[in-house]
Design a protein around this motif. Sequence first.
Motif, PDB file in Angstrom:
ATOM      1  N   VAL A  85      13.662  21.603  20.033  1.00 14.54           N
ATOM      2  CA  VAL A  85      15.144  22.258  19.476  1.00 14.54           C
ATOM      3  C   VAL A  85      16.619  22.263  19.667  1.00 14.54           C
ATOM      4  N   SER A  86      17.650  22.802  19.162  1.00 12.92           N
ATOM      5  CA  SER A  86      17.902  21.548  19.114  1.00 12.92           C
ATOM      6  C   SER A  86      20.036  22.974  18.474  1.00 12.92           C
ATOM      7  N   ASN A  87      20.756  22.482  19.180  1.00 11.20           N
ATOM      8  CA  ASN A  87      22.099  23.001  18.589  1.00 11.20           C
ATOM      9  C   ASN A  87      22.814  22.030  17.868  1.00 11.20           C
ATOM     10  N   PRO A  88      22.985  21.471  16.566  1.00  9.54           N
ATOM     11  CA  PRO A  88      23.782  20.786  15.900  1.00  9.54           C
ATOM     12  C   PRO A  88      24.974  20.510  15.245  1.00  9.54           C
ATOM     13  N   PRO A  89      25.637  19.281  15.363  1.00  9.05           N
ATOM     14  CA  PRO A  89      26.878  19.945  14.599  1.00  9.05           C
ATOM     15  C   PRO A  89      26.490  20.219  13.011  1.00  9.05           C
ATOM     16  N   TYR A  90      27.088  21.357  13.203  1.00 12.28           N
ATOM     17  CA  TYR A  90      26.798  22.121  11.678  1.00 12.28           C
ATOM     18  C   TYR A  90      28.236  22.307  10.797  1.00 12.28           C
ATOM     19  N   ILE A  91      29.575  22.723  11.147  1.00 13.02           N
ATOM     20  CA  ILE A  91      30.349  22.391  10.034  1.00 13.02           C
ATOM     21  C   ILE A  91      30.327  21.816   9.674  1.00 13.02           C
ATOM     22  N   GLU A  92      30.603  22.530   7.606  1.00 15.50           N
ATOM     23  CA  GLU A  92      31.097  21.910   6.927  1.00 15.50           C
ATOM     24  C   GLU A  92      32.588  20.538   7.425  1.00 15.50           C
ATOM     25  N   THR A  93      32.787  19.327   6.744  1.00 18.89           N
ATOM     26  CA  THR A  93      33.565  18.292   6.803  1.00 18.89           C
ATOM     27  C   THR A  93      35.126  19.001   6.554  1.00 18.89           C
TER      28      THR A  93
END
Length: 300
Positions: free
Chosen positions: A204-212
Motif C-alpha cells: 500500500v502507498s500514498n506516494p507523492p503525486y502532485i505534478e511538479t
Amino acid sequence: MKTIKQFLQYAAETLKNAGIETPVLEAGVILCHVLNCNRTYLYTHGDRVLETGELVELEALLHKRSENVPLQYLLGEAEFMSLSFKVSPAVLIPRQDTEILVEKCIELINGNGFNGLTDECSRGKACHAHGARVLDMCTGSGCIAVSIAHYCPGSRVAACDISQEALEIARINSVRAGVEKQLEFHCGDLFEAVDGREKFHIIVSNPPYIETGTVKTLERQVRDHEPYIALDGGADGLDFYRKIIYAAPGFLYEDGYLVLEIGYNQGESVGRLMENSFGSVTVLKDLGGNDRVVLGRLKK
C-alpha cells in the motif's frame, strides 16, 4: 489582559482577516490546546482572565496560524481513523480521504483469508489477521501502517520511507497506538528499503503525486509548510507510480494486492499502468466523487 471570551473573539477576527476558512473553530481549538480544556469550558468560564504566560503562548500560536502554518503542526497532532497521530513539518498531515485507502486494505485483509483470517475487520472494530503481511511505502507519519496494525491486530506491517526523520515520527506513533510490536521500520528509496527476498500480501502507498508544475499553485499552508519531497510526483505526477507498479510484483505473494492513493484526475492513467501485471484493477472514489484509490490483484 483579556478574558477567555475576549480572546476567543479577538482570535476569530484575526484568523478571519488572515483568510483562514474556519476562524471561530480554530480560535477555539487553539484556546483549548493552551488551556488544556474542552470547548465547553471556554463558554462556561468566558469571564476568566487569562494569565500572562497563557496569553504569550496564545499570541504566538495565533501569529503562526495567521501566517498559514497548518494548525496540526502548531498543535503537534492530527486525528486519523479515530486515532491521534503526532505530526511535524517532516511529514504530511494525514487527510480524511486517505482513510478510504486504509479501509480498503482492512477489507482485503478481512476478506482474503490470509493464513486463516476469519474474524470481522472493519473500521472502528478490530480484527485478528493471523499473519497478514503488509508493506507501506512512503509511510510518512505512519498513519496508514499504524491504522492497519491497530484495526488488524494479527497483521505485521513494514513501514518504509526515504526520510529518517519521518520514520522517527512513525515510530513514535506506533508506540502511541500500542502497535509497535507489529511494525518494523526501514529507511530507503522505495523498495530499496526492504529485503528483495521478502513477500507481502498487500503493498500500500500514498506516494507523492502532485505534478511538479502544480506544486507552486497549491494553497499556501501546503506548499510553504508541508514537505516538498512528499508532494512532488514528477512532471506528470506519475513518477512514483511507475516505479512502484514496475517493482511491486517481485515483492508480492501470489494473488497479492497493490493499493495506491491517487490524485483526483489520475485514476485512468494509474489504472493503465497497472494492467500489465495486475488484474481486476479498480478505481475507488472519495466522498467528493473524485478518484482516490486504485487497486489490483497480481496476475498469476
